[in-house]
Design an enzyme around this catalytic site. Structure first.
Site, PDB file in Angstrom:
ATOM      1  NE  ARG A 237     100.919 -50.657  70.267  1.00 51.94           N
ATOM      2  CZ  ARG A 237     101.316 -49.708  69.439  1.00 51.94           C
ATOM      3  NH1 ARG A 237     102.147 -50.027  68.438  1.00 51.94           N
ATOM      4  NH2 ARG A 237     100.913 -48.464  69.581  1.00 51.94           N
ATOM      5  CD  GLU A 266     107.787 -51.881  72.342  1.00 55.40           C
ATOM      6  OE1 GLU A 266     107.592 -50.642  72.404  1.00 55.40           O
ATOM      7  OE2 GLU A 266     107.455 -52.556  71.362  1.00 55.40           O
ATOM      8  CG  HIS A 285     107.982 -48.987  68.988  1.00 48.79           C
ATOM      9  ND1 HIS A 285     107.171 -49.552  69.939  1.00 48.79           N
ATOM     10  CD2 HIS A 285     107.147 -48.381  68.103  1.00 48.79           C
ATOM     11  CE1 HIS A 285     105.905 -49.298  69.663  1.00 48.79           C
ATOM     12  NE2 HIS A 285     105.866 -48.591  68.538  1.00 48.79           N
TER      13      HIS A 285
END
Length: 331
Positions: A237, A266, A285
């Site tokens: 993360r 993000e 991601h």
């Protein structure tokens, strides 16, 4: 099976909707833009977050909501307490289930090779027409890898690093000599051994979730413990790393590079100093976004949808009542 309405919260990760539509025939699957979800809401029995914070306000906007199902393991973006107060179940798919761990581990290996072989720089050299055969890279062979977080992803990664001739260390909440032996690690320490792991890690792999204990765990002090020229690979993360401190460490030349699939915010701002650095490999991601991983995750989500309709306890439900109470609520 009765008709199911599934809302994917956000328009990122379009393959989520595609897999649900293909593997859950008869269901109505809709990707709802975040702005529309917050302003106008929608009707759905199941809500699947896709880069969208699921808080009380969002939950209240979804008419008929019974289940929030994470497409993967991380639930740091879901207000579980708010869902529980409203009688909405919350479930996830652990990293070790369905092939996600293997896919993320593959990305970590790819990323470590790319950063150490200076792939972003090599691409610029090729496009510029500069002389070939430069710059030289660094081999993984003979170097030390430190893995922070030895859940499904960390364990899958450890098994994939050993064939490269790397010495592999690990840190988890508690020491585990038995697991170290099974995975072939030099040692696995507890949280107190993190500084020692950092001092020895030529490649630091972050494979842990975001919690209050792990938020900005890798800060300026931690980065300063890494050997000169070390690289940081983060597939956990973004909030686990202090991004400003990481940029300073890269700018100083102490770090050899970083590979990042996750970020504090993000999507990443295109103007971020991390977006176009030649010593950074940045991806959107996608470490776990593969055909095998998504099929495996879809199977688990669909299994839980069936269980929801049948009144059976859900798999990996983080706020489940005892089976009888859950069945009573579902009836």
């Amino acid at each position: 099976m009765q008709e199911t309405r599934v809302a994917v919260a956000g328009t990122s990760f379009p393959a989520v909707r595609q897999h649900l539509e293909e593997m859950l025939p008869g269901a109505v699957v809709e990707a709802v833009p975040v702005e529309l979800l917050r302003s106008g809401g929608c009707a759905a029995e199941v809500l699947v977050p896709a880069m969208c914070r699921i808080d009380a306000a969002v939950i209240d906007r979804v008419d008929g909501l019974r289940l929030i199902h994470q497409w993967g393991a991380g639930l740091d973006g879901v207000d579980i307490e708010a869902a529980s107060r409203r009688g909405v179940l919350v479930a996830n798919v652990p990293a070790g289930v369905g092939g996600n761990a293997e896919s993320v581990a593959e990305w970590c290996v790819m990323a470590a090779i790319a950063v150490n072989r200076r792939l972003p720089v090599l691409q610029r050299v090729l496009r510029s027409g500069a002389a070939w055969g430069d710059p030289p890279g660094r081999s993984l062979h003979g170097r030390t890898a430190g893995i922070v977080g030895l859940g499904g992803i960390g364990q899958a990664l450890a098994l994939r690093l050993r064939p490269f001739g790397m010495r592999v260390l690990g840190v988890r909440r508690r020491e585990d000599a038995e697991l170290a032996g099974r995975l072939g690690l030099a040692w696995i320490g507890g949280a107190a051994q993190l500084p020692e792991l950092l001092r020895q890690s030529d490649c630091l792999f972050l494979c842990l979730p975001l919690t209050e204990a792990t938020r900005r765990l890798i800060d300026e002090r931690a980065l300063a413990l890494l050997p000169a020229g070390a690289c940081v690979v983060n597939a956990g993360r973004g909030g686990v790393v202090d991004q400003a401190a990481l940029v300073r460490a890269l700018e100083s030349g102490r770090l050899g590079g970083a590979a990042l699939d996750v970020f504090e915010q993000e999507p990443l701002d295109p103007a971020s100093p991390l977006a176009d650095r030649p010593d950074v490999l940045a991806t959107p991601h996608i470490a776990g976004v593969t055909d095998s991983s998504y099929r495996g995750i879809a199977r688990r989500v669909i299994e839980n949808i069936h269980r929801l309709h049948d009144g059976r306890p859900l798999l990996d439900c983080v706020n489940a009542d005892p089976a009888g109470a859950q069945a009573s609520r579902d009836s």
